[in-house]
Design a protein around this motif. Sequence first.
Motif, PDB file in Angstrom:
ATOM      1  N   GLY A 131       0.849  -1.182   0.000  1.00  0.00           N
ATOM      2  CA  GLY A 131       0.000   0.000   0.000  1.00  0.00           C
ATOM      3  C   GLY A 131       0.883   1.230   0.000  1.00  0.00           C
ATOM      4  O   GLY A 131       2.112   1.137   0.117  1.00  0.00           O
ATOM      5  N   ARG A 132       0.240   2.382  -0.121  1.00  0.00           N
ATOM      6  CA  ARG A 132       0.999   3.624  -0.199  1.00  0.00           C
ATOM      7  C   ARG A 132       0.281   4.683   0.625  1.00  0.00           C
ATOM      8  O   ARG A 132      -0.937   4.874   0.500  1.00  0.00           O
ATOM      9  CB  ARG A 132       1.062   4.036  -1.663  1.00  0.00           C
ATOM     10  N   LEU A 133       1.047   5.374   1.462  1.00  0.00           N
ATOM     11  CA  LEU A 133       0.550   6.493   2.243  1.00  0.00           C
ATOM     12  C   LEU A 133       1.152   7.763   1.642  1.00  0.00           C
ATOM     13  O   LEU A 133       2.371   7.898   1.585  1.00  0.00           O
ATOM     14  CB  LEU A 133       0.964   6.351   3.710  1.00  0.00           C
ATOM     15  N   ILE A 134       0.300   8.653   1.175  1.00  0.00           N
ATOM     16  CA  ILE A 134       0.754   9.913   0.607  1.00  0.00           C
ATOM     17  C   ILE A 134       0.512  10.989   1.654  1.00  0.00           C
ATOM     18  O   ILE A 134      -0.625  11.235   2.049  1.00  0.00           O
ATOM     19  CB  ILE A 134       0.012  10.246  -0.697  1.00  0.00           C
ATOM     20  N   VAL A 135       1.597  11.613   2.116  1.00  0.00           N
ATOM     21  CA  VAL A 135       1.513  12.684   3.113  1.00  0.00           C
ATOM     22  C   VAL A 135       1.701  13.998   2.363  1.00  0.00           C
ATOM     23  O   VAL A 135       2.752  14.255   1.803  1.00  0.00           O
ATOM     24  CB  VAL A 135       2.579  12.503   4.217  1.00  0.00           C
ATOM     25  N   GLU A 136       0.636  14.808   2.367  1.00  0.00           N
ATOM     26  CA  GLU A 136       0.669  16.101   1.695  1.00  0.00           C
ATOM     27  C   GLU A 136       1.025  17.194   2.690  1.00  0.00           C
ATOM     28  O   GLU A 136       0.665  17.109   3.865  1.00  0.00           O
ATOM     29  CB  GLU A 136      -0.689  16.390   1.062  1.00  0.00           C
ATOM     30  N   PRO A 137       1.696  18.238   2.223  1.00  0.00           N
ATOM     31  CA  PRO A 137       1.986  19.362   3.121  1.00  0.00           C
ATOM     32  C   PRO A 137       0.696  19.978   3.634  1.00  0.00           C
ATOM     33  O   PRO A 137      -0.290  20.080   2.900  1.00  0.00           O
ATOM     34  CB  PRO A 137       2.738  20.355   2.231  1.00  0.00           C
ATOM     35  N   ASP A 138       0.681  20.356   4.894  1.00  0.00           N
ATOM     36  CA  ASP A 138      -0.508  20.965   5.489  1.00  0.00           C
ATOM     37  C   ASP A 138      -0.385  22.477   5.353  1.00  0.00           C
ATOM     38  O   ASP A 138       0.354  23.120   6.073  1.00  0.00           O
ATOM     39  CB  ASP A 138      -0.626  20.575   6.955  1.00  0.00           C
ATOM     40  N   GLY A 139      -1.065  23.005   4.381  1.00  0.00           N
ATOM     41  CA  GLY A 139      -1.006  24.440   4.133  1.00  0.00           C
ATOM     42  C   GLY A 139      -2.388  24.973   3.870  1.00  0.00           C
ATOM     43  O   GLY A 139      -3.380  24.234   3.874  1.00  0.00           O
ATOM     44  N   PRO A 140      -2.486  26.255   3.627  1.00  0.00           N
ATOM     45  CA  PRO A 140      -3.805  26.840   3.355  1.00  0.00           C
ATOM     46  C   PRO A 140      -4.378  26.319   2.039  1.00  0.00           C
ATOM     47  O   PRO A 140      -3.651  26.048   1.098  1.00  0.00           O
ATOM     48  CB  PRO A 140      -3.515  28.344   3.263  1.00  0.00           C
TER      49      PRO A 140
END
Length: 142
Positions: A131-140
């Motif tokens: 599986g794959r976990l995609i962590v996106e930057p937490d921004g506005p």
Amino acid sequence: MSIWIWATTSATLDGSEWAVIVAGAAAIIFVLWYFFGERQGVAAKATEGGAQEISITVKGGYSPDTIIVKQGRPVRLKFRREETASCSEQVIFSDFGIVRDLPPFQTTVVEFTPDKPGEYAFTCGMRMLRGRLIVEPDGPAV
């Protein structure tokens, strides 16, 4: 020479032999798509407590197998193992140092907070299920 062999051989194939060739080619294409095709990610839902939560079914693979979360927010993954196959006995997030046993027909919760954006793999103990976990930057939001 090889064209002559192909021409004489192909002329002797009957309908059932052609059906086997076509079915074999279709099976190869399906396997390539299943293992190497692009998967759409499913975003984890935010709970009242602020955690990003998603349920994952484990049965011959992970469903969904691509999960999207935000960096710096707690993540709660609920793995529900619906089989007894030995391959799916564990889930491993090697980049986060997480290894959890997954008892059959039970839900196991995996919680952590990803601090860096990127793509992180998770696998079974035998590294066959992926599986794959995609962590996106937490921004506005834009």
